[in-house]
Design a protein around this motif. Structure first.
Motif, short mmCIF file in Angstrom:
data_model
loop_
_atom_site.label_atom_id
_atom_site.label_comp_id
_atom_site.label_asym_id
_atom_site.label_seq_id
_atom_site.Cartn_x
_atom_site.Cartn_y
_atom_site.Cartn_z
N GLY A 46 0.94 -1.13 0.09
CA GLY A 46 0.06 0.11 0.01
C GLY A 46 0.91 1.10 0.19
O GLY A 46 0.60 1.97 -0.72
N PHE A 105 1.06 3.95 -2.82
CA PHE A 105 0.94 5.64 -2.74
C PHE A 105 2.10 6.43 -3.13
O PHE A 105 1.82 7.54 -3.68
N ALA A 164 -3.75 1.05 -3.59
CA ALA A 164 -2.89 1.33 -2.28
C ALA A 164 -3.99 1.25 -0.95
O ALA A 164 -3.67 0.71 -0.12
N THR A 165 -5.18 1.94 -1.17
CA THR A 165 -6.21 1.94 -0.12
C THR A 165 -6.62 0.61 0.13
O THR A 165 -6.74 0.03 1.41
N ALA A 189 -4.80 -2.27 -0.52
CA ALA A 189 -3.91 -3.07 0.26
C ALA A 189 -3.64 -2.79 1.81
O ALA A 189 -3.28 -3.75 2.57
N VAL A 190 -3.64 -1.25 2.24
CA VAL A 190 -3.57 -1.13 3.46
C VAL A 190 -4.96 -1.59 4.42
O VAL A 190 -4.76 -1.93 5.58
N CYS A 191 -5.97 -1.68 3.63
CA CYS A 191 -7.00 -2.07 4.33
C CYS A 191 -7.01 -3.63 4.70
O CYS A 191 -7.51 -3.96 5.77
N ALA A 195 -5.25 4.30 5.58
CA ALA A 195 -5.96 4.12 4.52
C ALA A 195 -6.94 5.59 4.32
O ALA A 195 -7.17 5.79 3.14
N SER A 234 -11.25 4.92 -4.12
CA SER A 234 -10.60 4.72 -2.70
C SER A 234 -11.78 4.94 -1.51
O SER A 234 -11.53 4.06 -0.62
N THR A 240 -11.62 -3.79 -4.04
CA THR A 240 -10.92 -3.09 -4.77
C THR A 240 -10.46 -3.37 -6.41
O THR A 240 -10.34 -2.68 -7.02
N LEU A 294 -1.99 -7.87 -5.12
CA LEU A 294 -3.09 -7.74 -4.01
C LEU A 294 -4.06 -9.09 -4.16
O LEU A 294 -4.39 -9.24 -3.00
#
Length: 340
Positions: free
Chosen positions: A83, A87, A111-112, A114-116, A134, A153, A298, A324
């Motif tokens: 993530g 980003f 990116a959002t 993956a972080v979630c 996120a 996102s 996503t 992902l």
């Protein structure tokens, strides 16, 4: 953001029994190989350039393999690092956070997501920091003026926050398929000038007349040879709208229509099969349902964006999508921080 939103613990009733994941991997290999082979067949005997399709297939396969390996060893760290890397790439792009041909919005969305995914795989003590990260990525897209990136996102973030309340993953994955199918059908209807009652003026203005003409040219090119299309990467030389001196284009700003123009209807079917394979792999995934549904949301957001832009023409986006999917389907021996 209160902990009550992210703390619910549910049993993972939506995951099928183990033992069929190998079949999903085999299907993925066959579908990706089919995409590569058909691109070569569509290019035979023509001044076509299948290298872009082959690079995209390789990027998906490499990203997926790396995600499976990294996710099995470091499920939280690898997803969070992915993530942050996405980003960082969006921020460092010479085209800015608004991106180029959809690349910026796609990177922000991935990116959002993956972080979630990292947040749901992390111990509860670390989740607030990851949710904040996120949220920061989403707000950055809003401040930068990336409409597609902020909407996608934000949708991924909201879907992820509600994923813990879903006890069965199959209905949610079926909804993802339906959303992607509606996006493809809508794009196709606009290209064929088959929208019932005509396209509303507000939507036409949002899409722009230039993009609509590109879609219509892609549909006309597909009609000349529905089986093989005109050959990969020939749209720019065959489309009158793309050849305008003031705004030259090489692609039609729609992945399904690009496939149809370059590789005929079989190319569109293979593209849909690749998306369906990823969702099927997520359905079979041993990871917790919140991780699976976050990744599915996503990928669905990315699929919708690819119907309206050239996001999938960027190798970093196709590699990120594969990464992902690999992270969300990695098989773990022991993942104590995951949601039960």
């Amino acid at each position: 953001m209160t902990s009550s939103v992210v703390e619910p613990v549910v049993q993972d009733h939506g995951r099928p029994a183990d033992g069929c994941a190998g079949a999903s991997d085999i299907a993925g290999v066959l579908i990706l190989a089919g995409c590569a082979v058909w691109a070569l067949i569509a290019a035979m005997g023509r001044p076509a350039r299948p290298e872009g399709v082959l690079l995209a297939v390789l990027a998906v396969a490499a990203g997926y393999a790396c995600g499976r390996m990294a996710g099995s060893l470091l499920p939280v760290t690898s997803a969070a690092a992915a993530g942050l890397a996405g980003f960082g790439l969006a921020c460092a792009s010479p085209y800015g956070l608004t991106g180029h041909e959809g690349a910026g919005a796609g990177q922000l969305t991935l990116a959002t997501g993956a972080v979630c995914c990292a947040a749901w795989a992390a111990p509860r003590a670390l989740r607030p920091a990851l949710w904040l990260l996120a949220t920061a990525i989403t707000l950055t897209a809003v401040v930068a003026g990336s409409t597609a990136g902020s909407v996608a996102s934000g949708a991924v973030l909201m879907c992820s926050l509600t994923a813990a309340r879903r006890r069965h993953r199959l209905p949610a994955l079926a909804a993802c398929v339906l959303i992607a199918a509606v996006a493809v059908a809508g794009t196709w209807a606009v290209a064929k000038d088959a929208v019932p009652g005509g396209l509303p003026p507000a939507l036409r203005a949002q899409l722009t007349e230039h993009r609509i003409r590109l879609w219509q040219d892609a549909a006309r090119i597909e009609e000349t040879d529905p089986l093989r299309g005109a050959g990969p990467d020939r749209f720019g030389e065959l489309s009158p709208a793309a050849a305008q001196p003031q705004n030259p284009e090489a692609k039609p700003h729609s992945a399904p229509l690009q496939q149809a123009a370059g590789q005929g209807l079989p190319g569109v079917v293979l593209l849909g099969a690749a998306f369906g394979w990823m969702l099927h792999a997520l359905w079979r995934s041993p990871r917790p349902t919140p991780v699976v549904l976050t990744a599915a949301a996503t990928l669905t957001a990315l699929a919708v964006m690819s119907c309206l832009g050239n996001a999938l023409s960027c190798s970093q986006i196709t590699a990120g999508a594969g990464l992902l999917a690999g992270l969300a389907t990695a098989r773990l021996n022991d993942d104590p921080g995951a949601v039960p």
